[in-house]
Design a protein around this motif. Structure first.
Motif, PDB file in Angstrom:
ATOM      1  N   VAL A 223     -11.121 -16.742   9.159  1.00 20.05           N
ATOM      2  CA  VAL A 223      -9.890 -16.685   8.370  1.00 20.05           C
ATOM      3  C   VAL A 223      -9.675 -15.252   7.893  1.00 20.05           C
ATOM      4  CG1 VAL A 223      -8.751 -17.460   6.242  1.00 20.05           C
ATOM      5  CG2 VAL A 223     -10.070 -19.086   7.620  1.00 20.05           C
ATOM      6  N   VAL A 224      -8.421 -14.813   7.848  1.00 23.07           N
ATOM      7  CA  VAL A 224      -8.048 -13.537   7.241  1.00 23.07           C
ATOM      8  C   VAL A 224      -7.155 -13.830   6.037  1.00 23.07           C
ATOM      9  CG1 VAL A 224      -6.757 -11.390   7.506  1.00 23.07           C
ATOM     10  CG2 VAL A 224      -8.228 -12.191   9.358  1.00 23.07           C
ATOM     11  N   LEU A 225      -7.526 -13.265   4.897  1.00 24.16           N
ATOM     12  CA  LEU A 225      -6.741 -13.382   3.677  1.00 24.16           C
ATOM     13  C   LEU A 225      -6.116 -12.024   3.386  1.00 24.16           C
ATOM     14  CD1 LEU A 225      -9.415 -15.279   1.539  1.00 24.16           C
ATOM     15  CD2 LEU A 225      -7.592 -16.281   2.937  1.00 24.16           C
ATOM     16  N   ALA A 226      -4.839 -11.998   3.075  1.00 27.34           N
ATOM     17  CA  ALA A 226      -4.145 -10.720   2.890  1.00 27.34           C
ATOM     18  C   ALA A 226      -3.118 -10.821   1.785  1.00 27.34           C
ATOM     19  CB  ALA A 226      -3.464 -10.290   4.188  1.00 27.34           C
ATOM     20  N   SER A 227      -2.734  -9.660   1.256  1.00 30.51           N
ATOM     21  CA  SER A 227      -1.567  -9.564   0.380  1.00 30.51           C
ATOM     22  C   SER A 227      -0.394  -9.064   1.210  1.00 30.51           C
ATOM     23  CB  SER A 227      -1.823  -8.576  -0.758  1.00 30.51           C
ATOM     24  OG  SER A 227      -2.831  -9.037  -1.618  1.00 30.51           O
ATOM     25  N   SER A 228       0.792  -9.424   0.796  1.00 29.36           N
ATOM     26  CA  SER A 228       1.973  -8.970   1.537  1.00 29.36           C
ATOM     27  C   SER A 228       2.188  -7.468   1.372  1.00 29.36           C
ATOM     28  CB  SER A 228       3.207  -9.727   1.070  1.00 29.36           C
ATOM     29  OG  SER A 228       3.447  -9.506  -0.316  1.00 29.36           O
ATOM     30  N   CYS A 229       1.734  -6.932   0.216  1.00 24.44           N
ATOM     31  CA  CYS A 229       1.912  -5.503  -0.037  1.00 24.44           C
ATOM     32  C   CYS A 229       0.928  -5.057  -1.096  1.00 24.44           C
ATOM     33  CB  CYS A 229       3.346  -5.200  -0.482  1.00 24.44           C
ATOM     34  SG  CYS A 229       3.751  -5.849  -2.123  1.00 24.44           S
ATOM     35  N   GLY A 230       0.872  -3.757  -1.289  1.00 25.74           N
ATOM     36  CA  GLY A 230       0.113  -3.177  -2.376  1.00 25.74           C
ATOM     37  C   GLY A 230       1.022  -2.291  -3.196  1.00 25.74           C
ATOM     38  N   VAL A 231       0.747  -2.185  -4.499  1.00 20.95           N
ATOM     39  CA  VAL A 231       1.539  -1.333  -5.375  1.00 20.95           C
ATOM     40  C   VAL A 231       0.628  -0.187  -5.792  1.00 20.95           C
ATOM     41  CG1 VAL A 231       2.994  -1.218  -7.422  1.00 20.95           C
ATOM     42  CG2 VAL A 231       2.786  -3.374  -6.152  1.00 20.95           C
ATOM     43  N   GLU A 232       0.901   1.001  -5.304  1.00 19.89           N
ATOM     44  CA  GLU A 232      -0.019   2.124  -5.465  1.00 19.89           C
ATOM     45  C   GLU A 232       0.518   3.211  -6.385  1.00 19.89           C
ATOM     46  OE1 GLU A 232      -1.430   3.512  -1.727  1.00 19.89           O
ATOM     47  OE2 GLU A 232      -2.145   1.546  -1.098  1.00 19.89           O
ATOM     48  N   GLY A 233       1.598   2.948  -7.062  1.00 20.17           N
ATOM     49  CA  GLY A 233       2.171   3.893  -8.016  1.00 20.17           C
ATOM     50  C   GLY A 233       3.340   3.234  -8.714  1.00 20.17           C
ATOM     51  N   MET A 234       3.908   3.945  -9.680  1.00 20.72           N
ATOM     52  CA  MET A 234       5.011   3.351 -10.432  1.00 20.72           C
ATOM     53  C   MET A 234       6.209   3.054  -9.543  1.00 20.72           C
ATOM     54  SD  MET A 234       3.491   3.179 -13.276  1.00 20.72           S
ATOM     55  CE  MET A 234       4.719   2.660 -14.456  1.00 20.72           C
ATOM     56  N   ASP A 235       6.332   3.783  -8.448  1.00 21.04           N
ATOM     57  CA  ASP A 235       7.459   3.547  -7.548  1.00 21.04           C
ATOM     58  C   ASP A 235       7.018   3.571  -6.082  1.00 21.04           C
ATOM     59  OD1 ASP A 235       6.830   6.190  -7.366  1.00 21.04           O
ATOM     60  OD2 ASP A 235       8.846   6.960  -7.774  1.00 21.04           O
ATOM     61  N   LYS A 236       5.736   3.245  -5.818  1.00 23.76           N
ATOM     62  CA  LYS A 236       5.227   3.276  -4.458  1.00 23.76           C
ATOM     63  C   LYS A 236       4.676   1.913  -4.068  1.00 23.76           C
ATOM     64  CE  LYS A 236       2.005   5.657  -1.349  1.00 23.76           C
ATOM     65  NZ  LYS A 236       0.919   6.684  -1.239  1.00 23.76           N
ATOM     66  N   VAL A 237       5.354   1.264  -3.151  1.00 19.16           N
ATOM     67  CA  VAL A 237       4.931  -0.030  -2.627  1.00 19.16           C
ATOM     68  C   VAL A 237       4.610   0.141  -1.154  1.00 19.16           C
ATOM     69  CG1 VAL A 237       5.596  -2.439  -2.212  1.00 19.16           C
ATOM     70  CG2 VAL A 237       6.374  -1.269  -4.295  1.00 19.16           C
ATOM     71  N   VAL A 238       3.441  -0.335  -0.750  1.00 15.70           N
ATOM     72  CA  VAL A 238       2.992  -0.208   0.633  1.00 15.70           C
ATOM     73  C   VAL A 238       2.945  -1.590   1.271  1.00 15.70           C
ATOM     74  CG1 VAL A 238       1.128   0.528   2.163  1.00 15.70           C
ATOM     75  CG2 VAL A 238       1.610   1.832   0.082  1.00 15.70           C
ATOM     76  N   ALA A 239       3.660  -1.754   2.370  1.00 13.96           N
ATOM     77  CA  ALA A 239       3.697  -3.042   3.067  1.00 13.96           C
ATOM     78  C   ALA A 239       2.385  -3.257   3.823  1.00 13.96           C
ATOM     79  CB  ALA A 239       4.881  -3.085   4.026  1.00 13.96           C
ATOM     80  N   TYR A 240       1.636  -4.312   3.461  1.00  9.26           N
ATOM     81  CA  TYR A 240       0.380  -4.638   4.143  1.00  9.26           C
ATOM     82  C   TYR A 240       0.608  -5.555   5.354  1.00  9.26           C
ATOM     83  CZ  TYR A 240      -2.260  -3.019   0.001  1.00  9.26           C
ATOM     84  OH  TYR A 240      -2.803  -2.291  -1.014  1.00  9.26           O
ATOM     85  N   LYS A 241       1.558  -6.459   5.234  1.00  6.43           N
ATOM     86  CA  LYS A 241       1.718  -7.491   6.266  1.00  6.43           C
ATOM     87  C   LYS A 241       2.022  -6.894   7.639  1.00  6.43           C
ATOM     88  CE  LYS A 241       1.852 -11.817   7.624  1.00  6.43           C
ATOM     89  NZ  LYS A 241       2.417 -11.780   8.963  1.00  6.43           N
ATOM     90  N   PRO A 242       2.925  -5.908   7.759  1.00  7.92           N
ATOM     91  CA  PRO A 242       3.136  -5.314   9.090  1.00  7.92           C
ATOM     92  C   PRO A 242       1.870  -4.658   9.657  1.00  7.92           C
ATOM     93  CG  PRO A 242       4.950  -4.762   7.626  1.00  7.92           C
ATOM     94  CD  PRO A 242       3.888  -5.378   6.774  1.00  7.92           C
ATOM     95  N   LEU A 243       1.049  -4.083   8.794  1.00  8.24           N
ATOM     96  CA  LEU A 243      -0.201  -3.480   9.257  1.00  8.24           C
ATOM     97  C   LEU A 243      -1.154  -4.554   9.768  1.00  8.24           C
ATOM     98  CD1 LEU A 243      -0.749  -0.921   6.342  1.00  8.24           C
ATOM     99  CD2 LEU A 243       0.015  -0.407   8.670  1.00  8.24           C
ATOM    100  N   LEU A 244      -1.219  -5.669   9.045  1.00 10.76           N
ATOM    101  CA  LEU A 244      -2.049  -6.784   9.495  1.00 10.76           C
ATOM    102  C   LEU A 244      -1.551  -7.330  10.823  1.00 10.76           C
ATOM    103  CD1 LEU A 244      -4.227  -8.961   9.134  1.00 10.76           C
ATOM    104  CD2 LEU A 244      -2.580 -10.238   7.723  1.00 10.76           C
TER     105      LEU A 244
END
Length: 751
Positions: A223-244
């Motif tokens: 099984v792989v468990l993932a978040s849809s994104c990460g929040v790495e700053g006050m205005d920086k959101v990184v999409a995890y799902k496309p990378l997965l």
């Protein structure tokens, strides 16, 4: 905290202080008498103000040293006493076993005993009356969120996640990859896997798809468990799902199930057969949860953690369950001074070993409250973020990387933000991840404790023990410290060894640390030294090793690569674990980790550590941080190149004046033979770093080598030819540094 002796020993561990002192004294005398004359690494000790002859303080043998000696003289008795603080399903009948004497690196700790680490982290505290105590504080300034989970609530969530995994067929020995970032569900996932006896492998949220694919391919998760994104700053959101998705598309191995935590900042698009965490886990009613837990043999894996900086095939460190639990429980109170019910905060990431050991498992095994912080030292929102968290949550013990202090020193050099917060509840602060330069450590002591230790070699622990600032040293492979100052052994500070600036402290329990002489004639790539191993003298820099057997909790192997395990860590120095670090033990027994073995610069036959020069550079009042790497030289073999970041408040000097000051300081403190030239001092806006804050020296060194090749060829390319390390925090930093180095090389060529 319990009083001294009760706090020092596990139940039933008899500590005879007088006998321990005699043992420690006799061992120290024997070791000192056996040390031979050695060739010093030129200028190394002098550059740090470290005495390599007489001790810098009285030779009092501290309680930490006595306990360590006991652990080496009687490991069976010592660790059988320590293990009593863990709840076992099948208690151990012995501490250690070496099944094959021809393979002394393969040691079984507590063989045949069974336990469940998740039960030890949650259930036993609920049964002991801590159901309503806060277990986890999720503090996320980037999402304006603070949520607290009691032990009872966290246990319920873990049972829900374990139920979901069990329904997917996950059981003992199966692997689960977590790609979730700094969210509470990531800790829930780790503990749910441990509950089932499954092996989790946490991968940094936002890790590149190619590198994620390598890890999935290597451990082959069900099984792989993932978040849809990460929040790495006050205005920086990184999409995890496309990378997965990209990673899974390239993998030959396909997991049976993918479950995605949909974060409101950027929900991900689910593919066929995939489920949201909200539906698959949170939707399980309390009446339907699986309440059992697996019995796991002490030497069976708890998790796989891939080491940072790995190139090619990933190197998956395998952590044995039983020994790891025993050591983490032992260190929480004795090393870090944090009692059950108190608050522990490791400002790290769950993707690193610090996050595994001292965000998730250590504090919860101890019955403490752990802080999960989704933010940065600065910018979320300002340079007071760390102080705010410590004050707001009444943190007892704080842990971070030296890089974070360098950033704070650059942004808030005079401690303006610090003065706004009450840190009186903080008992101890620890540093790890890379060596902390003395000037950085002194700055932190001054601004946090108000004690001015400028120019002092040591920081004496106050009475009572409070706001101690100590470096400690360990690795992904070891899982817990090899050296440090055990502040929890004494309430009044009388039995706490002084903190020595620039040092990683004293060796800890079970660690028979040695320094072996560097054989200059030996090729650095050789796997073993055919000549007899010689120990270095006090103050002599050499290869830092640990004599076998290694203490409990150290990695048991590399996942699917047992021969590589032996070749990487044990073949070069038979009978020892090769840490890969260069350092020394001074006359007082303190360990100084100076650099990785490949960070030694050979300048005209003088072997110099990069950190020796870096320490001098950052002491300049205009320099915030620095990185020193080797550059090939036709006559001297190599010379240092200094990359320096200036403080934001720089006003007093021109850059050329700073260059000249740096050169003069290195000549004075290290020696003229160090060959630091003004032309090789380069200023950058920031240094390229890993997600844990380590400077990517190898990448910088490779850039300079590439520039030297191109300058003498057809010209310097605009695009950096050096591959991007998988662990880099911000790829833009690489391009920025390459641009600066290109201009530097061009100016040098024109000059």
């Amino acid at each position: 905290m319990n009083r001294l002796l009760a706090q020092t020993a596990a139940p039933g561990m008899a500590v005879c202080l007088a006998a321990a002192r005699r043992l420690a004294g006799a061992t120290a005398a024997c070791r000192a008498g056996s040390l031979g004359r050695g060739v010093r690494l030129a200028g190394m000790a002098a550059s740090r103000g470290i005495s390599t002859g007489q001790a810098t303080h009285s030779k009092k043998v501290y309680l930490q040293e006595q306990l360590r000696q006991q652990s080496l003289d009687d490991p069976e008795g010592f660790w059988m006493s320590a293990q009593r603080e863990i709840d076992w399903i099948t208690p151990p009948t012995r501490a250690l076993l070496t099944p094959d004497p021809t393979q002394p690196h393969k040691v079984l700790w507590f063989p045949g005993a069974t336990l469940n680490v998740s039960y030890n982290a949650l259930d036993r505290h609920v049964h002991a009356g801590r159901k309503d105590q806060v277990a986890l504080i999720y503090d996320s300034p980037v999402t304006h969120t603070v949520v607290k989970y009691t032990y009872g609530e966290l246990l319920q969530r873990v049972m829900q996640a374990a139920t979901m995994l069990r329904r997917q067929g996950v059981g003992k020995g199966d692997r689960v990859v977590s790609y979730m970032g700094m969210v509470p569900e990531a800790i829930v996932a780790m503990l749910a896997c441990a509950r089932l006896g499954a092996i989790h492998s946490v991968v940094f949220g936002g890790f590149a798809a190619h590198e994620l694919a390598k890890r999935i391919e290597d451990c082959r998760p069900k099984v792989v468990l993932a978040s849809s994104c990460g929040v790495e700053g006050m205005d920086k959101v990184v999409a995890y799902k496309p990378l997965l998705d990209a990673a899974l598309d390239t993998c030959a191995h396909k997991p049976d199930k993918v479950v995605v935590l949909q974060r409101r900042q950027m929900p991900g698009e689910l593919r066929a057969g995939e489920q949201s965490w909200q539906h698959a886990v949170d939707g399980i009613p309390a009446a339907d949860v699986y309440r059992g837990y697996a019995a796991v043999e002490a030497n069976e894996p708890l998790y796989i953690l891939y080491t940072s900086g790995t190139t090619g095939k990933p190197k998956g460190v395998v952590r044995p369950s039983g020994g790891h639990a025993v050591v983490l429980q032992y260190t929480m109170q004795r090393m870090y001074g944090c009692a059950p019910g108190q608050v522990y905060w490791a400002a790290s990431d769950l993707g690193w070993i610090l996050g595994h050991s001292y965000i998730c498992y250590g504090p919860l095994l101890n019955g403490s409250t752990t802080v999960l912080y989704e933010g940065k030292p600065v910018g979320t929102p300002d340079a007071g973020a760390f102080y705010r968290v410590m004050e707001q949550h009444r943190v007892t013990t704080f842990f971070t990387a030296p890089t974070a202090l360098m950033i704070l020193r650059r942004e808030d050099p005079h401690g303006a933000f610090r003065s706004k917060h009450d840190l009186s509840g903080v008992r101890a602060m620890f540093l790890a991840g890379e060596r902390c330069a003395p000037e950085i450590q002194r700055w932190w002591v001054r601004h946090v404790t108000g004690t001015d230790d400028t120019g002092h070699a040591e920081h004496r622990v106050g009475t009572p023990v409070r706001t101690v600032v100590s470096d400690n040293w360990w690795q992904t492979e070891t899982g817990s410290p090899l050296a440090g100052i055990m502040v929890g052994l004494s309430e009044d500070g009388a039995e706490t060894a002084p903190v020595k600036y620039g040092s990683a402290g004293l060796p800890v329990q079970g660690v028979d640390l040695r320094v072996l002489r560097v054989a200059d004639a030996l090729d650095e790539d050789a796997e073993a030294d055919a000549r007899p191993t010689e120990e270095a003298a006090a103050g002599e820099v050499g290869n830092v090793v640990v004599r076998l057997p290694l203490p409990p909790g150290v990695m048991s192997t590399l996942w699917g690569a047992d021969e590589r395990f032996h070749r990487t860590y044990f073949r070069r120095f038979p009978g020892y674990y090769d840490t890969g670090d260069m350092g020394m033990v001074d006359a007082d027994g303190y360990v100084h980790i100076l650099s990785r073995a490949d960070d030694i610069i050979n300048v005209a036959a003088h072997r110099l550590s990069t950190s020796a020069i870096e320490e001098v550079v950052v002491e300049h009042n205009e320099v915030a941080e620095a990185c020193v790497v080797a550059r090939a030289h036709a006559i001297k073999g190599s010379v240092p190149v200094v990359l320096a970041v200036c403080k934001h408040h720089r006003r007093e000097h021109t850059l050329q004046a700073v260059r000249e000051d740096v050169v003069a300081a290195v000549r004075l403190r290290v020696g003229a033979f160090a060959s630091v030239y003004a032309a090789n001092v380069v200023f950058v806006e920031r240094l390229p770093k890993t997600r844990s804050g380590k400077v990517l020296r190898k990448m910088v060194r490779a850039m300079i080598a590439a520039l030297d090749t191109q300058v003498h060829g057809r010209g310097v390319s605009a695009a950096c030819p050096v591959p991007t390390p998988a662990t880099i925090e911000d790829e833009a930093a690489k391009d920025e540094v390459w641009g600066v180095l290109r201009r530097w090389a061009a100016e040098e060529k024109q000059g």
